[in-house]
Enzyme design. Sequence first.
Site, PDB file in Angstrom:
ATOM      1  N   ASP A   1       0.861  -1.187   0.000  1.00 48.13           N
ATOM      2  CA  ASP A   1       0.000   0.000   0.000  1.00 48.13           C
ATOM      3  C   ASP A   1       0.894   1.232   0.000  1.00 48.13           C
ATOM      4  O   ASP A   1       2.107   1.144   0.217  1.00 48.13           O
ATOM      5  CB  ASP A   1      -0.920  -0.002   1.236  1.00 48.13           C
ATOM      6  CG  ASP A   1      -1.931   1.150   1.253  1.00 48.13           C
ATOM      7  OD1 ASP A   1      -2.309   1.633   0.169  1.00 48.13           O
ATOM      8  OD2 ASP A   1      -2.325   1.592   2.342  1.00 48.13           O
ATOM      9  N   SER A   2       0.275   2.383  -0.205  1.00 48.65           N
ATOM     10  CA  SER A   2       1.031   3.633  -0.122  1.00 48.65           C
ATOM     11  C   SER A   2       1.388   3.968   1.326  1.00 48.65           C
ATOM     12  O   SER A   2       2.374   4.638   1.599  1.00 48.65           O
ATOM     13  CB  SER A   2       0.220   4.788  -0.717  1.00 48.65           C
ATOM     14  OG  SER A   2      -0.995   4.960   0.008  1.00 48.65           O
TER      15      SER A   2
ATOM     16  N   CYS B   1      -4.531  -1.630  -1.795  1.00 45.43           N
ATOM     17  CA  CYS B   1      -4.736  -0.204  -2.050  1.00 45.43           C
ATOM     18  C   CYS B   1      -5.677  -0.096  -3.244  1.00 45.43           C
ATOM     19  O   CYS B   1      -5.374  -0.619  -4.327  1.00 45.43           O
ATOM     20  CB  CYS B   1      -3.388   0.445  -2.359  1.00 45.43           C
ATOM     21  SG  CYS B   1      -3.479   2.145  -2.972  1.00 45.43           S
TER      22      CYS B   1
ATOM     23  N   GLU C   1      -3.852   7.754   8.932  1.00 43.54           N
ATOM     24  CA  GLU C   1      -2.428   7.675   9.270  1.00 43.54           C
ATOM     25  C   GLU C   1      -2.172   8.287  10.653  1.00 43.54           C
ATOM     26  O   GLU C   1      -1.424   7.718  11.465  1.00 43.54           O
ATOM     27  CB  GLU C   1      -1.598   8.403   8.203  1.00 43.54           C
ATOM     28  CG  GLU C   1      -1.656   7.766   6.823  1.00 43.54           C
ATOM     29  CD  GLU C   1      -0.580   6.708   6.600  1.00 43.54           C
ATOM     30  OE1 GLU C   1       0.511   6.822   7.203  1.00 43.54           O
ATOM     31  OE2 GLU C   1      -0.823   5.765   5.821  1.00 43.54           O
TER      32      GLU C   1
ATOM     33  N   CYS D   1     -11.233   3.087  -0.090  1.00 39.80           N
ATOM     34  CA  CYS D   1      -9.815   3.308   0.178  1.00 39.80           C
ATOM     35  C   CYS D   1      -9.503   2.463   1.393  1.00 39.80           C
ATOM     36  O   CYS D   1     -10.252   2.502   2.382  1.00 39.80           O
ATOM     37  CB  CYS D   1      -9.531   4.786   0.456  1.00 39.80           C
ATOM     38  SG  CYS D   1      -7.865   5.092   1.113  1.00 39.80           S
TER      39      CYS D   1
ATOM     40  N   HIS E   1      -7.490   2.779   3.648  1.00 39.67           N
ATOM     41  CA  HIS E   1      -7.287   3.561   4.877  1.00 39.67           C
ATOM     42  C   HIS E   1      -8.597   3.761   5.653  1.00 39.67           C
ATOM     43  O   HIS E   1      -8.580   3.880   6.880  1.00 39.67           O
ATOM     44  CB  HIS E   1      -6.714   4.944   4.544  1.00 39.67           C
ATOM     45  CG  HIS E   1      -5.240   4.967   4.327  1.00 39.67           C
ATOM     46  ND1 HIS E   1      -4.658   4.563   3.156  1.00 39.67           N
ATOM     47  CD2 HIS E   1      -4.217   5.369   5.143  1.00 39.67           C
ATOM     48  CE1 HIS E   1      -3.335   4.722   3.243  1.00 39.67           C
ATOM     49  NE2 HIS E   1      -3.051   5.197   4.439  1.00 39.67           N
TER      50      HIS E   1
END
Length: 267
Positions: free
Chosen positions: A13-14, A77, A155, A191, A193
């Site tokens: 993932d990023s 992702c 994050e 997403c 996240h």
Amino acid sequence: MTVAPDAPILFFDSGVGGLSILAPARAAIPTAPIVYAADSAGFPYGTKSEAEIAARVPALLGRLVERYRPRLAVIACNTASTIALQHVRAALDIPVVGTVPAIKPAALLSKSRVFGVLGTDATVRQPYVDRLAAEHGADCIMLRHGSAALVQLAEAKLRGETLDPQVARDALAGLLDQPGGDRMDMVVLACTHFPLVERELAAAAPHPMGFVHGGEGIARRIAFLTKDQPWPTKATPGVAVFTRVDAKVDALRPALAGYGLERLNAL
């Protein structure tokens, strides 16, 4: 092809969003060796161009596969999957599992026939989203909104920082303020996240709504693709790999350990 028991599953993932995919996969295969790779030097992907992602992701995964020799790679992702999945599959000689927006379950579960797709800017504009909606939710109104701020919120949550509840409210408002948004009863977390901040999104919702994402389905896919392969008899500490290690990444160590990722390496 013979697979060694200690050959890992590679998650990519990023940033930390792919942990929402790792968790159900680890529950399904508890002793699976894990390498979790985050492109912290390229984060975030959602504001990058398709050309940048299509070039960057296969190159990085090629390096990771060469170093860690995984049995299977998971692009955990949505942005990277919707743009670069075919490029990655063409470049690698191992199975590659992508992450797609959970539009089908949202359409099945929606009573009002209005659902939202909340993702990054790059994901929500992809024609792939339109194709999924046409295939699985042709009788529904699909609303879409991209939120880079919500990616940053996830994050920050994993770094243990204090969160601003307005970020989740603004992300949902991007859907709710569109025509028909007042009837929206399901939201696709498109997403990886965003499942990490599902509690914050639910708290920000002005009326009860369901949230769906693809984690459980991807875990089932991984289990299916590896069903005849050997695994270690007991779990071993996982490895987290970052393309840039800085103070922000260092702050993630406690959260990563909570996902079984006890070692941190730089790529």
